[in-house]
Design a protein around this motif. Structure first.
Motif, mmCIF file in Angstrom:
data_model
loop_
_atom_site.group_PDB
_atom_site.id
_atom_site.type_symbol
_atom_site.label_atom_id
_atom_site.label_comp_id
_atom_site.label_asym_id
_atom_site.label_seq_id
_atom_site.Cartn_x
_atom_site.Cartn_y
_atom_site.Cartn_z
ATOM 1 N N ASP A 1 0.796 -1.303 0.099
ATOM 2 C CA ASP A 1 0.196 -0.016 -0.081
ATOM 3 C C ASP A 1 0.727 1.408 0.173
ATOM 4 N N CYS A 2 1.817 1.027 0.647
ATOM 5 C CA CYS A 2 2.829 2.180 0.658
ATOM 6 C C CYS A 2 4.236 2.334 -0.102
ATOM 7 N N PHE A 3 4.235 1.247 -1.042
ATOM 8 C CA PHE A 3 5.363 1.272 -1.707
ATOM 9 C C PHE A 3 5.497 2.297 -2.683
ATOM 10 N N ASP A 4 4.498 2.957 -3.382
ATOM 11 C CA ASP A 4 4.709 4.081 -4.263
ATOM 12 C C ASP A 4 5.356 5.263 -3.534
ATOM 13 N N ASP A 5 4.896 5.457 -2.476
ATOM 14 C CA ASP A 5 5.245 6.467 -1.594
ATOM 15 C C ASP A 5 6.938 6.214 -1.406
ATOM 16 N N ILE A 6 7.313 5.051 -1.222
ATOM 17 C CA ILE A 6 8.855 4.600 -0.873
ATOM 18 C C ILE A 6 9.476 4.884 -2.221
ATOM 19 N N LYS A 7 8.934 4.442 -3.308
ATOM 20 C CA LYS A 7 9.721 4.523 -4.577
ATOM 21 C C LYS A 7 9.825 6.162 -5.044
ATOM 22 N N GLU A 8 9.262 6.892 -4.443
ATOM 23 C CA GLU A 8 9.203 8.544 -4.722
ATOM 24 C C GLU A 8 10.248 9.205 -3.684
ATOM 25 N N MET A 9 10.699 8.212 -2.707
ATOM 26 C CA MET A 9 11.594 9.107 -1.605
ATOM 27 C C MET A 9 12.869 9.048 -2.158
ATOM 28 N N ASP A 10 13.754 9.934 -1.456
ATOM 29 C CA ASP A 10 15.272 10.239 -1.668
ATOM 30 C C ASP A 10 15.836 9.700 -0.534
ATOM 31 N N PHE A 11 16.556 8.712 -0.396
ATOM 32 C CA PHE A 11 17.088 8.117 0.831
ATOM 33 C C PHE A 11 18.885 8.309 0.853
ATOM 34 N N SER A 12 19.193 9.347 -0.002
ATOM 35 C CA SER A 12 20.468 9.864 0.062
ATOM 36 C C SER A 12 21.062 10.280 1.528
ATOM 37 N N GLY A 13 22.048 9.808 1.855
ATOM 38 C CA GLY A 13 22.601 10.045 3.336
ATOM 39 C C GLY A 13 21.953 9.459 4.611
ATOM 40 N N LYS A 14 21.102 8.389 4.229
ATOM 41 C CA LYS A 14 20.523 7.463 4.936
ATOM 42 C C LYS A 14 20.912 6.237 5.170
ATOM 43 N N LYS A 15 21.183 5.555 6.261
ATOM 44 C CA LYS A 15 21.657 4.226 6.562
ATOM 45 C C LYS A 15 20.504 3.425 6.618
ATOM 46 N N VAL A 16 20.371 2.421 5.832
ATOM 47 C CA VAL A 16 19.168 1.554 6.080
ATOM 48 C C VAL A 16 19.728 0.154 6.081
ATOM 49 N N ALA A 17 18.991 -0.545 7.166
ATOM 50 C CA ALA A 17 19.093 -2.113 7.628
ATOM 51 C C ALA A 17 17.732 -2.706 7.304
ATOM 52 N N LEU A 18 17.749 -4.184 6.780
ATOM 53 C CA LEU A 18 16.513 -4.696 6.482
ATOM 54 C C LEU A 18 16.596 -5.742 7.185
ATOM 55 N N PHE A 19 15.304 -6.413 7.389
ATOM 56 C CA PHE A 19 15.099 -7.647 7.769
ATOM 57 C C PHE A 19 13.970 -8.032 7.120
ATOM 58 N N GLY A 20 14.111 -9.475 6.800
ATOM 59 C CA GLY A 20 12.958 -10.042 6.107
ATOM 60 C C GLY A 20 12.514 -11.591 6.558
ATOM 61 N N LEU A 21 11.157 -11.551 6.670
ATOM 62 C CA LEU A 21 10.666 -12.930 6.994
ATOM 63 C C LEU A 21 10.244 -13.901 5.749
ATOM 64 N N GLY A 22 10.472 -15.067 6.084
ATOM 65 C CA GLY A 22 10.026 -15.964 4.866
ATOM 66 C C GLY A 22 9.805 -17.495 5.459
ATOM 67 N N ASP A 23 9.761 -18.455 4.274
ATOM 68 C CA ASP A 23 9.484 -19.706 4.539
ATOM 69 C C ASP A 23 10.175 -20.530 3.596
ATOM 70 N N GLN A 24 11.642 -20.958 4.043
ATOM 71 C CA GLN A 24 12.269 -21.800 3.200
ATOM 72 C C GLN A 24 11.806 -22.911 2.605
ATOM 73 N N GLU A 25 10.947 -23.783 3.201
ATOM 74 C CA GLU A 25 10.568 -25.038 3.062
ATOM 75 C C GLU A 25 9.449 -24.953 1.945
ATOM 76 N N SER A 26 8.371 -24.104 2.299
ATOM 77 C CA SER A 26 7.413 -24.155 1.232
ATOM 78 C C SER A 26 7.467 -23.310 0.358
#
Length: 163
Positions: free
Chosen positions: A64-89
């Protein structure tokens, strides 16, 4: 400002976001379903928690907010990501949403920190695998929940040194 942004459908991503917050100091915890992503503009350090749904897609609130994120400028920002998933299924699209977000943030000039090893996971393909590493912390609560606390703690120690 430093903040952890997350969205959750089952509660797992919120639980991991809380564990990360418990291991770090000075972070706000932001549920994008109720608070949106506008606060990202005020942050110097951002952590994003993304789970993969369907056929390798973003969780609904992130979508729902992905279009907003695509428009943001992240210059000068440090970003760390974590993701959840199911490797078996879902080993053929394991944590793909993490990869989708990573690609967008790189395009928008974010400095991505906190990549992790793919060792200890069994999957066929992951869009989140970049140059032999995951684009961030990967958690599989469905099959490896016994490793979550250790993975979170190790990752938090790693990224804290990079702030």
């Amino acid at each position: 400002m430093k903040a952890i942004f997350y969205a959750t459908s089952t509660g797992n991503t919120e639980e991991v976001a809380n564990k990360i917050n418990d291991n770090l100091e000075g972070f706000d915890l932001v549920d994008i379903a109720s608070d949106g992503v506008d606060k990202m503009n005020d942050c110097e350090v951002i952590i994003m928690g993304i789970s993969t749904w369907g056929e390798g897609e973003l969780q609904d609130d992130w979508e729902d907010c992905f279009d907003d994120i695509k428009e943001m400028d992240f210059s000068g920002k440090k970003v760390a990501l974590f993701g959840l998933g199911d490797q078996e299924s879902y080993g053929h699209e394991f944590v793909d949403a993490l990869g989708i977000m990573y690609e967008t943030l790189i395009e928008n000039k974010a400095e991505i920190i906190g990549k992790t090893s793919t060792d200890g996971y069994e999957y066929e393909y992951s869009r989140a695998e970049v140059d032999g590493e995951f684009a961030g912390l990967v958690i599989d609560e469905d099959n490896q929940s016994d490793l979550t606390d250790e993975r979170v703690e190790n990752w938090c120690n790693k990224i804290t040194a990079l702030f």
